[in-house]
Design a protein around this motif. Structure first.
Motif, PDB file in Angstrom:
ATOM      1  N   ASP A 254      -7.218 -13.785   4.282  1.00  0.00           N
ATOM      2  CA  ASP A 254      -8.135 -12.584   4.273  1.00  0.00           C
ATOM      3  C   ASP A 254      -8.711 -11.519   5.240  1.00  0.00           C
ATOM      4  O   ASP A 254      -8.608 -10.303   4.386  1.00  0.00           O
ATOM      5  CB  ASP A 254      -9.217 -12.839   3.544  1.00  0.00           C
ATOM      6  CG  ASP A 254     -10.729 -12.395   2.830  1.00  0.00           C
ATOM      7  OD1 ASP A 254     -10.224 -12.041   1.888  1.00  0.00           O
ATOM      8  OD2 ASP A 254     -11.612 -12.389   4.440  1.00  0.00           O
ATOM      9  N   SER A 255      -9.028 -12.092   6.293  1.00  0.00           N
ATOM     10  CA  SER A 255      -9.196 -11.248   7.442  1.00  0.00           C
ATOM     11  C   SER A 255      -8.038 -10.231   7.848  1.00  0.00           C
ATOM     12  O   SER A 255      -8.118  -9.142   8.045  1.00  0.00           O
ATOM     13  CB  SER A 255      -9.444 -12.326   9.226  1.00  0.00           C
ATOM     14  OG  SER A 255      -7.937 -12.846   9.374  1.00  0.00           O
ATOM     15  N   VAL A 256      -6.602 -10.073   7.514  1.00  0.00           N
ATOM     16  CA  VAL A 256      -5.771  -9.372   7.843  1.00  0.00           C
ATOM     17  C   VAL A 256      -5.795  -8.476   6.713  1.00  0.00           C
ATOM     18  O   VAL A 256      -5.909  -7.363   6.625  1.00  0.00           O
ATOM     19  CB  VAL A 256      -4.614 -10.374   8.216  1.00  0.00           C
ATOM     20  CG1 VAL A 256      -3.553  -8.776   7.555  1.00  0.00           C
ATOM     21  CG2 VAL A 256      -4.760 -10.536   8.549  1.00  0.00           C
TER      22      VAL A 256
ATOM     23  N   PHE B 218      -8.314  -6.965  -3.978  1.00  0.00           N
ATOM     24  CA  PHE B 218      -7.477  -7.814  -4.826  1.00  0.00           C
ATOM     25  C   PHE B 218      -7.224  -6.562  -6.216  1.00  0.00           C
ATOM     26  O   PHE B 218      -7.388  -5.947  -6.165  1.00  0.00           O
ATOM     27  CB  PHE B 218      -8.661  -8.323  -5.918  1.00  0.00           C
ATOM     28  CG  PHE B 218      -8.807  -9.816  -4.544  1.00  0.00           C
ATOM     29  CD1 PHE B 218      -7.912 -10.661  -4.296  1.00  0.00           C
ATOM     30  CD2 PHE B 218      -9.743 -10.186  -3.259  1.00  0.00           C
ATOM     31  CE1 PHE B 218      -8.219 -11.938  -3.467  1.00  0.00           C
ATOM     32  CE2 PHE B 218     -10.391 -10.838  -2.843  1.00  0.00           C
ATOM     33  CZ  PHE B 218      -9.240 -12.107  -3.296  1.00  0.00           C
ATOM     34  N   LEU B 219      -6.308  -6.377  -6.589  1.00  0.00           N
ATOM     35  CA  LEU B 219      -5.417  -6.285  -7.672  1.00  0.00           C
ATOM     36  C   LEU B 219      -6.335  -6.259  -8.670  1.00  0.00           C
ATOM     37  O   LEU B 219      -6.600  -4.851  -9.306  1.00  0.00           O
ATOM     38  CB  LEU B 219      -3.686  -6.535  -7.994  1.00  0.00           C
ATOM     39  CG  LEU B 219      -3.086  -4.869  -9.061  1.00  0.00           C
ATOM     40  CD1 LEU B 219      -3.068  -3.995  -8.403  1.00  0.00           C
ATOM     41  CD2 LEU B 219      -1.368  -5.473  -9.495  1.00  0.00           C
ATOM     42  N   GLU B 220      -6.766  -6.472  -9.369  1.00  0.00           N
ATOM     43  CA  GLU B 220      -7.843  -6.799 -10.413  1.00  0.00           C
ATOM     44  C   GLU B 220      -8.671  -5.724 -10.155  1.00  0.00           C
ATOM     45  O   GLU B 220      -8.839  -5.562 -11.231  1.00  0.00           O
ATOM     46  CB  GLU B 220      -8.264  -7.870 -11.140  1.00  0.00           C
ATOM     47  CG  GLU B 220      -9.363  -8.342  -9.885  1.00  0.00           C
ATOM     48  CD  GLU B 220      -9.155  -9.968 -10.226  1.00  0.00           C
ATOM     49  OE1 GLU B 220     -10.861 -10.623 -11.317  1.00  0.00           O
ATOM     50  OE2 GLU B 220      -8.477 -11.440 -11.210  1.00  0.00           O
TER      51      GLU B 220
ATOM     52  N   ASP C 123      -9.997 -19.372 -10.944  1.00  0.00           N
ATOM     53  CA  ASP C 123     -11.314 -17.998 -10.988  1.00  0.00           C
ATOM     54  C   ASP C 123     -10.302 -17.217 -10.829  1.00  0.00           C
ATOM     55  O   ASP C 123     -11.033 -16.527 -11.787  1.00  0.00           O
ATOM     56  CB  ASP C 123     -11.974 -18.452 -10.706  1.00  0.00           C
ATOM     57  CG  ASP C 123     -12.918 -19.565 -10.712  1.00  0.00           C
ATOM     58  OD1 ASP C 123     -12.511 -20.386 -11.995  1.00  0.00           O
ATOM     59  OD2 ASP C 123     -13.448 -20.800  -9.727  1.00  0.00           O
ATOM     60  N   ARG C 124      -9.567 -16.822 -10.273  1.00  0.00           N
ATOM     61  CA  ARG C 124      -8.701 -15.561 -10.331  1.00  0.00           C
ATOM     62  C   ARG C 124      -7.586 -15.070  -9.902  1.00  0.00           C
ATOM     63  O   ARG C 124      -7.675 -16.503  -9.281  1.00  0.00           O
ATOM     64  CB  ARG C 124      -9.693 -14.541  -9.473  1.00  0.00           C
ATOM     65  CG  ARG C 124      -9.782 -14.970  -7.709  1.00  0.00           C
ATOM     66  CD  ARG C 124     -10.836 -13.777  -7.182  1.00  0.00           C
ATOM     67  NE  ARG C 124     -10.300 -12.444  -6.720  1.00  0.00           N
ATOM     68  CZ  ARG C 124     -10.813 -11.498  -6.850  1.00  0.00           C
ATOM     69  NH1 ARG C 124     -12.230 -11.531  -6.455  1.00  0.00           N
ATOM     70  NH2 ARG C 124     -10.376 -10.529  -7.175  1.00  0.00           N
ATOM     71  N   SER C 125      -6.773 -14.525  -9.945  1.00  0.00           N
ATOM     72  CA  SER C 125      -5.585 -13.941  -8.951  1.00  0.00           C
ATOM     73  C   SER C 125      -5.109 -13.880  -7.966  1.00  0.00           C
ATOM     74  O   SER C 125      -6.475 -13.189  -7.629  1.00  0.00           O
ATOM     75  CB  SER C 125      -4.897 -13.109  -9.860  1.00  0.00           C
ATOM     76  OG  SER C 125      -3.483 -12.689  -9.173  1.00  0.00           O
ATOM     77  N   SER C 126      -4.861 -14.155  -7.176  1.00  0.00           N
ATOM     78  CA  SER C 126      -4.679 -13.490  -5.217  1.00  0.00           C
ATOM     79  C   SER C 126      -3.589 -12.600  -5.003  1.00  0.00           C
ATOM     80  O   SER C 126      -4.123 -11.666  -4.475  1.00  0.00           O
ATOM     81  CB  SER C 126      -3.870 -14.480  -4.866  1.00  0.00           C
ATOM     82  OG  SER C 126      -4.715 -15.793  -4.523  1.00  0.00           O
TER      83      SER C 126
ATOM     84  N   ARG D 224      -4.109 -12.356  -1.317  1.00  0.00           N
ATOM     85  CA  ARG D 224      -4.568 -12.391  -0.466  1.00  0.00           C
ATOM     86  C   ARG D 224      -5.297 -13.623  -0.300  1.00  0.00           C
ATOM     87  O   ARG D 224      -5.067 -13.904  -1.636  1.00  0.00           O
ATOM     88  CB  ARG D 224      -5.583 -11.198  -1.247  1.00  0.00           C
ATOM     89  CG  ARG D 224      -6.722 -11.317  -0.163  1.00  0.00           C
ATOM     90  CD  ARG D 224      -7.575 -10.100   0.144  1.00  0.00           C
ATOM     91  NE  ARG D 224      -8.889  -9.407   0.774  1.00  0.00           N
ATOM     92  CZ  ARG D 224      -9.644  -8.286   0.674  1.00  0.00           C
ATOM     93  NH1 ARG D 224      -8.932  -7.476   0.845  1.00  0.00           N
ATOM     94  NH2 ARG D 224     -10.938  -8.357   1.761  1.00  0.00           N
ATOM     95  N   GLY D 225      -5.379 -13.964   0.709  1.00  0.00           N
ATOM     96  CA  GLY D 225      -6.122 -15.785   0.749  1.00  0.00           C
ATOM     97  C   GLY D 225      -7.038 -15.268   0.580  1.00  0.00           C
ATOM     98  O   GLY D 225      -8.275 -14.373   1.055  1.00  0.00           O
ATOM     99  N   ALA D 226      -8.249 -16.658  -0.237  1.00  0.00           N
ATOM    100  CA  ALA D 226      -9.242 -17.373  -0.008  1.00  0.00           C
ATOM    101  C   ALA D 226     -10.028 -16.668   1.363  1.00  0.00           C
ATOM    102  O   ALA D 226      -9.421 -17.190   2.397  1.00  0.00           O
ATOM    103  CB  ALA D 226      -9.915 -18.171  -0.796  1.00  0.00           C
ATOM    104  N   PRO D 227     -11.560 -16.248   1.500  1.00  0.00           N
ATOM    105  CA  PRO D 227     -11.986 -15.922   2.811  1.00  0.00           C
ATOM    106  C   PRO D 227     -12.475 -17.465   3.478  1.00  0.00           C
ATOM    107  O   PRO D 227     -12.029 -16.989   4.455  1.00  0.00           O
ATOM    108  CB  PRO D 227     -13.241 -15.211   2.130  1.00  0.00           C
ATOM    109  CG  PRO D 227     -12.967 -14.536   0.906  1.00  0.00           C
ATOM    110  CD  PRO D 227     -11.969 -15.553  -0.115  1.00  0.00           C
ATOM    111  N   ASP D 228     -11.923 -18.464   2.842  1.00  0.00           N
ATOM    112  CA  ASP D 228     -12.601 -19.467   2.849  1.00  0.00           C
ATOM    113  C   ASP D 228     -11.430 -20.579   3.204  1.00  0.00           C
ATOM    114  O   ASP D 228     -11.548 -21.628   3.384  1.00  0.00           O
ATOM    115  CB  ASP D 228     -14.244 -20.306   2.926  1.00  0.00           C
ATOM    116  CG  ASP D 228     -14.558 -21.297   3.950  1.00  0.00           C
ATOM    117  OD1 ASP D 228     -13.655 -21.458   5.246  1.00  0.00           O
ATOM    118  OD2 ASP D 228     -14.897 -22.140   3.499  1.00  0.00           O
ATOM    119  N   GLY D 229     -10.112 -19.777   3.156  1.00  0.00           N
ATOM    120  CA  GLY D 229      -9.280 -20.410   2.974  1.00  0.00           C
ATOM    121  C   GLY D 229      -9.105 -21.841   1.900  1.00  0.00           C
ATOM    122  O   GLY D 229     -10.018 -22.033   1.053  1.00  0.00           O
ATOM    123  N   LEU D 230      -8.988 -23.504   1.937  1.00  0.00           N
ATOM    124  CA  LEU D 230      -8.859 -24.242   2.009  1.00  0.00           C
ATOM    125  C   LEU D 230     -10.395 -24.747   0.682  1.00  0.00           C
ATOM    126  O   LEU D 230     -10.725 -25.006   0.455  1.00  0.00           O
ATOM    127  CB  LEU D 230      -7.691 -25.674   2.094  1.00  0.00           C
ATOM    128  CG  LEU D 230      -6.476 -25.177   2.557  1.00  0.00           C
ATOM    129  CD1 LEU D 230      -6.189 -26.476   3.254  1.00  0.00           C
ATOM    130  CD2 LEU D 230      -5.835 -24.902   0.721  1.00  0.00           C
TER     131      LEU D 230
END
Length: 226
Positions: free
Chosen positions: A66-68, A76-78, A95-98, A156-162
């Motif tokens: 997410d930071s990169v 996010f494309l959507e 909940d959402r696409s990456s 794109r990774g989630a902000p808080d990762g796992l």
């Protein structure tokens, strides 16, 4: 399976990733229920791309942290699609696409060949490393190197990762972080040629054994890395 066996599988996966090798990661039966072939993006070769399209068969994607993605303004494309198909997502597993933008490196030709995709993938890893080192790599530098649309799908990774999400995007990025590799990983779903469905875990484990690649369950990685 014993705790020792689970830890051993995670340790083997981490060691392989640290050495630049691929790992098979099964997310969760109650999520996608898929096994992905996962590579550190910085070492991907044309031969690795060929393995992913021939042996795995799914979509070849590069997951960036997410930071990169934030530093180079990758959305996010959507959020960027002004079309009714993007108005509501009813994913059965999240909940959402990456998905972010699909790109090609500007020095590629069509972008789809094994050589072109390997070039785009490794250059995305270089961009991620540049962002991490704080050398002033941002949206302008990224746009000078990459064009969209292209043939390598960026996730794109989630902000808080796992802590936010436990998909292959976040599992791969957590593996890269633990292995001290750039925050860029390649993920490709393994499909079954006979059924056309996701490759069953037993078959994925057999593939891993035959090629001497680590196979690990997502839950074990979460326990080891989160």
């Amino acid at each position: 399976m014993s705790h020792r066996s689970q830890a051993s599988r995670s340790d083997r996966a981490l060691a392989a990733f640290r050495a630049g090798g691929p790992v098979l990661v099964h997310d969760h039966d109650d999520r996608e229920g898929e096994t992905d072939l996962v590579y550190p993006a910085d070492v991907v070769t044309p031969e690795a791309v060929a393995r992913m399209r021939n042996d795995a068969g799914g979509l070849v994607c590069v997951a960036l942290s997410d930071s990169v993605a934030d530093a180079v303004d990758l959305p996010f494309l959507e959020d960027e699609l002004a079309h009714p198909t993007a108005d509501a997502h009813d994913l059965g597993y999240d909940d959402r696409s990456s998905f972010s933008l699909p790109v090609n490196h500007r020095d590629t030709f069509t972008g789809i060949t094994d050589e072109d995709r390997a070039r785009t993938i490794t250059e995305l890893a270089s961009a991620a490393s540049a962002v991490e080192t704080g050398v002033g790599y941002g949206p302008e530098e990224f746009a000078a190197e990459f064009r969209a649309p292209g043939h390598v799908h960026v996730l794109r990774g989630a902000p808080d990762g796992l802590g936010d999400r436990r998909g292959h995007t976040e599992l791969g990025l957590a593996l890269a972080a633990a292995a001290e590799r750039p925050p860029a990983v390649v993920v490709c779903e393994m499909l079954d040629d006979e059924t056309g469905r996701a490759l069953a875990p037993d078959a994925a484990r057999e593939y891993a054994r035959r090629h001497e690649f680590p196979y690990v369950e997502g839950a074990d990685l979460v326990a080891a890395l989160d």
